[in-house]
Design a protein around this motif. Structure first.
Motif, PDB file in Angstrom:
ATOM      1  N   UNK A 206       0.786  -1.064   0.070  1.00  0.00           N
ATOM      2  CA  UNK A 206      -0.101  -0.102  -0.119  1.00  0.00           C
ATOM      3  C   UNK A 206       0.973   1.358  -0.087  1.00  0.00           C
ATOM      4  N   UNK A 207       0.080   2.221  -0.431  1.00  0.00           N
ATOM      5  CA  UNK A 207       1.058   3.677  -0.511  1.00  0.00           C
ATOM      6  C   UNK A 207       1.362   4.037   0.966  1.00  0.00           C
ATOM      7  N   UNK A 208       2.556   4.547   1.129  1.00  0.00           N
ATOM      8  CA  UNK A 208       3.397   4.591   2.336  1.00  0.00           C
ATOM      9  C   UNK A 208       3.834   3.430   3.097  1.00  0.00           C
ATOM     10  N   UNK A 209       3.801   2.227   2.511  1.00  0.00           N
ATOM     11  CA  UNK A 209       4.319   0.850   3.038  1.00  0.00           C
ATOM     12  C   UNK A 209       5.689   0.658   2.627  1.00  0.00           C
ATOM     13  N   UNK A 210       6.310  -0.416   2.809  1.00  0.00           N
ATOM     14  CA  UNK A 210       7.611  -1.109   2.820  1.00  0.00           C
ATOM     15  C   UNK A 210       8.285  -0.835   1.483  1.00  0.00           C
ATOM     16  N   UNK A 211       7.246  -1.013   0.542  1.00  0.00           N
ATOM     17  CA  UNK A 211       8.165  -0.769  -0.894  1.00  0.00           C
ATOM     18  C   UNK A 211       8.387   0.510  -1.077  1.00  0.00           C
ATOM     19  N   UNK A 212       7.630   1.479  -0.652  1.00  0.00           N
ATOM     20  CA  UNK A 212       8.051   2.844  -0.861  1.00  0.00           C
ATOM     21  C   UNK A 212       9.257   3.148  -0.218  1.00  0.00           C
ATOM     22  N   UNK A 213       9.759   2.613   0.999  1.00  0.00           N
ATOM     23  CA  UNK A 213      10.960   2.731   1.319  1.00  0.00           C
ATOM     24  C   UNK A 213      12.091   2.287   0.515  1.00  0.00           C
ATOM     25  N   UNK A 214      11.743   1.152  -0.089  1.00  0.00           N
ATOM     26  CA  UNK A 214      12.527   0.698  -1.072  1.00  0.00           C
ATOM     27  C   UNK A 214      12.859   1.552  -2.187  1.00  0.00           C
ATOM     28  N   UNK A 231      12.606  11.027  10.877  1.00  0.00           N
ATOM     29  CA  UNK A 231      11.581  10.080  11.141  1.00  0.00           C
ATOM     30  C   UNK A 231      11.365   9.092  10.128  1.00  0.00           C
ATOM     31  N   UNK A 232      11.985   9.022   9.004  1.00  0.00           N
ATOM     32  CA  UNK A 232      11.954   8.240   7.976  1.00  0.00           C
ATOM     33  C   UNK A 232      12.180   6.571   8.342  1.00  0.00           C
ATOM     34  N   UNK A 233      13.473   6.545   8.831  1.00  0.00           N
ATOM     35  CA  UNK A 233      14.071   5.209   9.484  1.00  0.00           C
ATOM     36  C   UNK A 233      13.161   4.481  10.479  1.00  0.00           C
ATOM     37  N   UNK A 235      10.152   5.144  10.991  1.00  0.00           N
ATOM     38  CA  UNK A 235       8.755   4.756  10.377  1.00  0.00           C
ATOM     39  C   UNK A 235       8.791   3.465   9.877  1.00  0.00           C
ATOM     40  N   UNK A 236       9.938   3.104   8.951  1.00  0.00           N
ATOM     41  CA  UNK A 236      10.077   2.069   8.193  1.00  0.00           C
ATOM     42  C   UNK A 236      10.662   0.632   9.418  1.00  0.00           C
ATOM     43  N   UNK A 237      11.262   1.064  10.375  1.00  0.00           N
ATOM     44  CA  UNK A 237      11.426   0.092  11.233  1.00  0.00           C
ATOM     45  C   UNK A 237      10.176  -0.424  12.067  1.00  0.00           C
ATOM     46  N   UNK A 238       9.267   0.658  12.143  1.00  0.00           N
ATOM     47  CA  UNK A 238       7.972   0.544  12.933  1.00  0.00           C
ATOM     48  C   UNK A 238       7.280  -0.620  12.172  1.00  0.00           C
ATOM     49  N   UNK A 239       6.880  -0.194  10.757  1.00  0.00           N
ATOM     50  CA  UNK A 239       6.264  -1.146  10.050  1.00  0.00           C
ATOM     51  C   UNK A 239       7.006  -2.437   9.945  1.00  0.00           C
ATOM     52  N   UNK A 240       8.162  -2.678   9.731  1.00  0.00           N
ATOM     53  CA  UNK A 240       8.820  -3.820   9.808  1.00  0.00           C
ATOM     54  C   UNK A 240       8.843  -4.723  11.040  1.00  0.00           C
ATOM     55  N   UNK A 241       8.501  -3.859  12.273  1.00  0.00           N
ATOM     56  CA  UNK A 241       8.487  -4.697  13.419  1.00  0.00           C
ATOM     57  C   UNK A 241       6.829  -5.176  13.665  1.00  0.00           C
ATOM     58  N   UNK A 242       5.976  -4.397  13.082  1.00  0.00           N
ATOM     59  CA  UNK A 242       4.646  -5.133  12.634  1.00  0.00           C
ATOM     60  C   UNK A 242       4.676  -6.158  12.056  1.00  0.00           C
ATOM     61  N   UNK A 243       5.299  -6.022  10.728  1.00  0.00           N
ATOM     62  CA  UNK A 243       5.192  -7.175   9.912  1.00  0.00           C
ATOM     63  C   UNK A 243       5.673  -8.391  10.500  1.00  0.00           C
ATOM     64  N   UNK A 244       6.960  -8.266  11.300  1.00  0.00           N
ATOM     65  CA  UNK A 244       7.460  -9.547  11.816  1.00  0.00           C
ATOM     66  C   UNK A 244       6.141 -10.118  12.965  1.00  0.00           C
ATOM     67  N   UNK A 245       5.747  -9.222  13.782  1.00  0.00           N
ATOM     68  CA  UNK A 245       4.749  -9.870  14.546  1.00  0.00           C
ATOM     69  C   UNK A 245       3.508 -10.493  14.022  1.00  0.00           C
ATOM     70  N   UNK A 246       3.214  -9.931  12.766  1.00  0.00           N
ATOM     71  CA  UNK A 246       1.929 -10.568  12.160  1.00  0.00           C
ATOM     72  C   UNK A 246       2.607 -11.879  11.362  1.00  0.00           C
ATOM     73  N   UNK A 286       2.216   7.624   7.152  1.00  0.00           N
ATOM     74  CA  UNK A 286       2.108   9.006   6.727  1.00  0.00           C
ATOM     75  C   UNK A 286       3.447   9.578   6.702  1.00  0.00           C
ATOM     76  N   UNK A 287       4.454   9.222   7.305  1.00  0.00           N
ATOM     77  CA  UNK A 287       5.858   9.645   7.363  1.00  0.00           C
ATOM     78  C   UNK A 287       6.346   9.114   6.244  1.00  0.00           C
ATOM     79  N   UNK A 288       6.116   8.213   5.742  1.00  0.00           N
ATOM     80  CA  UNK A 288       7.014   7.533   4.527  1.00  0.00           C
ATOM     81  C   UNK A 288       6.080   8.099   3.154  1.00  0.00           C
TER      82      UNK A 288
END
Length: 852
Positions: A206-214, A231-233, A235-246, A286-288
Motif C-alpha cells: 500500500x502507499x506509504x508501505x515498505x515498498x515505498x521505502x525501497x 523520522x523516515x528510518x 517509520x520504516x522500522x515500525x512497519x517492519x516490526x509490525x510485519x514481523x509480529x504479523x 504518513x511519514x513514508x
C-alpha cells in the motif's frame, strides 16, 4: 529493514522444487531447527532479530556452497530484503548464484535442494555478471533487487564487481528509469490503497508501505535527490516490526494486517490495543508517504531541468538539507520567484518564503503560506515548512482576524488543500494551531461505512464543503464546522456532545463573535440530526419538521446544516449517501425552510442598513455636493497591519512578477469616498482601485443628500496595498476624477495590464451564484446576492455589469470571507422603485455573464 523487492529471476529460474534426482550431499546443521530457536528467543526482537536471522542464514548458505564443492569464480549473493541484511520470520530467501564462466549444471541443485528441504521459501537465479546486468536493464524490478546485492559466500570480487556495475548502470540510466519507478508506485497505490487509512492494510504494497521505502532508497542511489530523513528510518522500522509480529502471530508469510489478527499483533508488540497499533501504523505510513511526495517533486524538478524544460534551479542534488529552497539562501535573480502573498512566493512550482519574510515575527505566516499555496494549486516546499515549524511563534489568543480568514481560505481551496494540509501536519503545525486535533489524528474508524481515519474524514468533509460555499451566506462557518464536526471522537461519550464543547472553545480562540460561536456549536452538536430525522421519521408528520426548526432558528442556519450534512455524508463513503437519502434530506430541508420563511433574514448581516454618518463622512458628502467632484479621505490613523486585520479581497489587479517581494508590509486603511451620484460609479471606482493595486477587504455604499442639492453616494471601504506602499491620496483622487470625467479608460488599462502579466495557475472553484433574493428581503429595493470565488477585478466586473444594466445601486454590502466574495446589492430603477421580477432576472443574468 525487512522489505523485499521482486527477485531478479529469469523465467526458467524461481521458487519451487524441480522434479528429478536429488543430488547427493553431506549432512549439515539443521537450519529449520536453528531458525525456530532464534525466533523463540525473548531477548531478540525487531531489527536485532532480523539481523540475527540474516546472519544465521548467511552461515548456513555459505556451508551449503562449500559442501556443494563450488569452484573458484562462483559467489552466492543475497538480493532484495535479504540483501539488506534483514529477514522477517516468513521472508523469502532471494539468492543469486553468480559465476564467471562454465558451471557444473548440478552445482545449483546441490545448493537449492537443502533449502527446499528446510521448508524455507526460496527465490533463486543462476547468472553471470553480464547476464545479471542484462536482466536488470530489461526488468526494473530485477534492477531494484540488485541495488541491494550483498555478498554471502564464495568469490567476493565477483559480487563487488556486479554491485559496482549495477549501481553505475542505475545512475547512468536514472533519467529513464525513475519515471518507471514512480509509475510502479502509482500502480501499487491504485491496487492496494493508502496504508494510512485502511482498516486492513497491506504493510508492504500500500502507499506509504515498505515498498515505498525501497523506492526512496533507490532514488537516493541515483545521487539526484534524497528523501527527507527525519523520522523516515523510525517509520520504516515500525512497519517492519509490525510485519514481523504479523508473521509470528499467523505463522504465514502475509503482509495484510487483517482485523482478526490485530489484537494478537498488538499483544506481541506490547501495544495497548488494536486501535493503538493501527494509529502507530498510520503515523509511520504518513511519514513514508510524505517523504515520497517530497522526493518525487524533487525528482521532477531535476529531470525537468536536465531536459531543458525546467526553470533555473538553485539546488539539484539532495535539496532537503534545509539550507536551500525556501530557506532564504537563494540569491536574488538566481531563480524565477513570483509573489503569491505577503512573505510568500512561487519558485519551481512550490510555495516558498520570500527573501524578506520573517517567520519569527509573523505568527500568521504558516496559514498565509498554506492558503496562498492551496489557492494557486501548489504545495509548500519541504524546507519552507521546516523553517515555519522551527521559527514561528504560536498564534495569540484570540487569533488575529487574518489567521482565521487564512484558515478558511486554505479549506476553501477544496482538493488543493489536501497536499498542503499534509505538509503542515507532517511538521506538527496542525496540532500547534489546533491542539484538540491530536486526539483525532490517525484515529481509526472501525465502521465499514467510513473510508478514512477520523482526521482525514474531517479534512475530506471540508474539501466537499468547499464545493458548497455558494449555497450558504457564511462559507467560513460551513468550512470550519466541516473541519471540526467530528472533533469529539477523541473523547468519551457522545461525540456530538463532546464536539460541541470543544468547537465552542476553539471558535472563541479563533476569534469568532458570539453569534458565530453559537452557530458553530449548533452545527457540530446537530450535524447528524437532519439526516437521522429525514431517514427515520415520517416526513408528513408536522413533528418531523418541528424537530428541525427547534434546532435551527433561521434560514441561513438551515442552509449551513443542510450543506454540512451532505458534505459529511459524501466524505464518509458511498454507503453513507444515496439519491434516496439525498431526496429525503432535501425534502425535509424544504419543509423546514417553508416553516422558517415567514421571517426571512437579510442574506448578510448589516446589508442595506447603515448607522448615522460620522462627522468625517458628512464633511466629505458636503464637499462632494458643493464641488460636484469626488471627495476622498484615506484615514492614516486607522491603518492596521494586514497581518492582523481582516483578509483582503484578492487584488483588484494581478501582481507583477517579482513585485513587492522585498517591499514593506501592506497596510490596511479606511477609504471614504463621497461622489455625486452618476451612472457607472461603482464599476469605475472599483477599477481605479484595481489600477492602483489596492485590494478591497470590505465595502459599503449608501446614498445621502447632505445639502438638498441632489444625492451623493458615500462609499466606505477598507482597502490595502497588495504589495508595497499605499498610493498617495492626491494621486488616487486625481485618477478618480479623471476616470469619472472619462479621460481615464479604466477598463482598457486593466485589460492591457492583465494581458501583459503571466496568468496564474488557479484551482477549480464552484461557479458563481447570482440570485435575486425573495421580495421579503427588502420592501424598497431588489436585493441581488452575488457569491463567487474572489479574484482580481471581481468587484470591478460586477460594478460594470450593474452599470451596463442601467440600474441604480442604492446601497451595497461587500465582504470577503476566506477566498469567497459574499456581496449584496440593493437595486432600484431610475425612479427609485424595486425592479420587476423580469427586470431583476435580466440584471442577474448580466452579472452572471460578466463573471463568466
Amino acid at each position: 529493514m525487512a522489505t523485499e523487492t521482486d527477485p531478479p529471476h529469469l523465467p526458467a529460474d524461481g521458487p519451487g522444487s524441480p522434479p528429478g534426482r536429488r543430488p547427493e550431499r553431506e549432512e549439515l546443521p539443521d537450519y529449520g531447527a536453528a531458525r525456530a530457536r532464534l525466533l523463540e528467543r525473548p531477548d531478540l526482537t525487531g531489527s536485532a532479530r532480523r539481523t540475527a536471522l540474516a546472519a544465521l542464514t548467511d552461515d548456513w548458505l555459505a556451508g551449503l556452497l562449500a559442501a556443494a564443492g563450488a569452484p573458484a569464480g562462483v559467489a552466492l549473493v543475497a538480493v532484495g530484503g535479504y540483501g539488506r541484511g534483514e529477514l522477517s520470520p516468513r521472508s523469502d530467501l532471494d539468492v543469486l548464484l553468480l559465476h564467471d564462466g562454465p558451471l557444473d549444471p548440478e552445482l545449483p541443485e546441490r545448493i537449492w535442494y537443502p533449502v527446499w528441504d528446510s521448508g524455507a521459501a526460496l527465490d533463486h537465479a543462476v547468472r553471470t555478471p553480464a547476464e545479471a546486468r542484462a536482466v536488470a536493464a530489461a526488468d526494473l524490478k530485477a534492477q531494484l533487487g540488485l541495488l541491494d546485492a550483498r555478498h554471502v559466500a564464495g568469490d567476493p570480487a565477483l559480487t563487488a564487481g556486479l554491485r559496482s556495475a549495477v549501481l553505475a548502470d542505475w545512475r547512468a540510466g536514472a533519467a529513464d528509469r525513475l519515471p518507471g519507478l514512480r509509475e510502479l508506485g502509482r500502480e501499487r497505490a491504485e491496487r492496494h490503497g493508502e496504508l494510512s487509512f485502511l482498516l486492513e492494510p497491506d504493510l508492504k504494497e500500500a502507499r506509504g508501505g515498505l515498498r515505498d521505502v525501497v523506492a526512496l532508497n533507490a532514488v537516493a542511489a541515483t545521487w539526484l535527490a534524497d528523501a527527507p530523513r527525519d523520522g523516515l528510518d523510525a517509520a520504516a522500522l515500525r512497519l517492519a516490526d509490525v510485519r514481523d509480529a504479523l508473521h509470528l502471530a499467523t505463522g504465514r508469510a502475509t503482509e495484510r494486517l487483517s482485523l482478526q489478527d490485530q489484537d494478537q499483533v498488538a499483544e506481541r508488540l506490547g501495544v495497548l490495543d488494536a486501535d493503538t497499533l493501527l494509529r502507530q501504523v498510520y503515523e509511520a505510513a504518513r511519514t513514508i508517504a510524505y517523504a515520497s511526495d517530497v522526493t518525487w517533486r524533487a525528482v521532477d524538478r531535476v529531470l525537468a531541468a536536465r531536459s531543458g524544460r525546467g526553470r533555473r534551479m538553485s539546488r539539484l542534488a539532495f535539496p532537503f538539507t534545509g539550507a536551500g529552497r525556501g530557506a532564504g539562501a537563494v540569491a536574488r535573480g538566481a531563480v524565477e520567484r513570483r509573489p503569491l502573498a505577503e512573505g510568500v512566493v512561487e519558485q519551481d512550482g512550490e510555495a516558498v518564503l520570500a527573501q524578506g519574510a520573517r517567520p519569527a515575527a509573523d505568527p500568521v505566516l504558516p496559514l498565509r503560506a498554506a492558503a496562498a499555496a492551496a489557492q494557486n494549486g501548489l504545495t509548500i516546499s519541504y524546507a519552507t515548512v521546516r523553517r515555519l515549524a522551527a521559527e514561528c511563534r504560536p498564534l495569540p489568543v484570540p487569533w488575529p482576524d487574518e489567521a482565521r480568514e487564512q484558515l478558511v481560505t486554505l479549506l476553501g481551496a477544496g482538493e488543493a488543500c489536501l497536499p498542503v494540509w499534509e505538509a503542515l501536519e507532517a511538521e506538527g503545525l496542525i496540532t500547534r494551531l489546533l491542539p484538540d486535533w491530536e486526539r483525532v489524528r490517525c484515529r481509526p474508524q472501525r465502521n465499514a461505512v467510513h473510508r478514512w481515519t477520523v482526521d482525514r474524514h474531517l479534512v475530506e468533509t471540508a474539501v466537499r464543503a468547499a464545493a458548497m460555499t455558494r449555497r450558504v451566506a457564511r462559507p467560513d462557518l460551513l468550512l470550519v464546522a466541516a473541519l471540526l464536526h467530528d472533533i469529539g471522537k477523541g473523547w468519551p461519550g457522545d461525540h456530538s456532545e463532546a464536539g460541541e464543547v470543544i468547537v465552542r472553545d476553539v471558535a472563541v480562540r479563533m476569534g469568532f463573535d458570539r453569534e458565530s460561536v453559537e452557530t458553530l456549536g449548533m452545527l457540530v452538536r446537530h450535524h447528524l440530526t437532519l439526516v437521522d430525522t429525514a431517514t427515520r421519521r415520517d416526513p408528513d408528520d408536522p413533528a418531523t419538521v418541528e424537530a428541525i426548526t427547534k434546532v435551527v432558528a433561521t434560514l441561513p442556519q438551515l442552509e449551513l446544516l443542510h450543506a454540512l450534512t451532505e458534505a459529511d455524508a459524501t466524505a464518509t463513503g458511498p454507503a453513507a449517501w444515496s439519491r434516496w437519502r439525498a431526496s429525503l434530506v432535501d425534502g425535509l430541508t424544504a419543509r423546514a425552510a417553508a416553516r422558517l420563511a415567514g421571517g426571512y433574514p437579510l442574506p448578510t448581516s448589516g446589508a442595506g442598513h447603515h448607522e448615522e454618518p460620522t462627522a468625517e463622512q458628512e464633511r466629505l458628502a458636503v464637499e462632494a455636493a458643493r464641488t460636484g467632484g469626488p471627495a476622498l479621505s484615506l484615514l492614516a490613523q486607522a491603518e492596521v497591519s494586514a497581518r492582523t486585520a481582516a483578509p483582503a479581497r484578492a487584488g483588484e489587479g494581478a501582481a507583477e512578477p517579482g513585485a513587492g517581494e522585498e517591499g514593506p508590509e501592506p497596510m490596511g486603511v479606511r477609504l471614504t469616498l463621497a461622489v455625486p451620484d452618476r451612472p457607472g460609479l461603482l464599476g469605475t471606482v472599483a477599477g481605479v482601485l484595481a489600477l492602483h493595486r489596492l485590494t478591497v477587504r470590505s465595502a459599503g455604499l449608501r446614498e445621502l443628500d447632505p445639502i438638498g442639492a441632489g444625492p451623493v453616494l458615500l462609499l466606505s471601504w477598507t482597502v490595502a496595498a497588495e504589495f508595497g506602499e499605499l498610493p498617495e491620496a492626491a494621486r488616487l483622487r486625481a485618477d478618480l476624477r479623471r476616470a469619472l470625467e472619462g479621460s481615464l479608460d479604466v477598463a482598457r488599462r486593466l485589460a492591457e495590464r492583465d494581458a501583459a502579466a503571466p496568468r496564474r495557475r488557479g484551482i477549480p472553484t464552484p461557479p458563481p451564484l447570482v440570485a435575486v433574493a425573495p421580495a421579503v428581503a427588502s420592501a424598497t429595493a431588489t436585493v441581488l446576492e452575488v457569491r463567487a470565488h474572489d479574484a482580481p477585478g471581481l468587484l470591478h466586473r460586477i460594478g460594470r455589469a450593474l452599470d451596463g444594466a442601467g440600474v441604480r445601486v442604492r446601497t451595497a454590502h461587500v465582504s470577503t470571507i476566506g477566498a469567497d466574495a459574499v456581496d449584496s446589492f440593493y437595486l432600484t430603477d431610475e425612479a427609485g422603485r424595486p425592479l420587476s421580477p423580469q427586470r431583476a432576472g435580466e440584471v442577474a443574468a448580466a452579472v452572471r455573464a460578466a463573471l463568466g
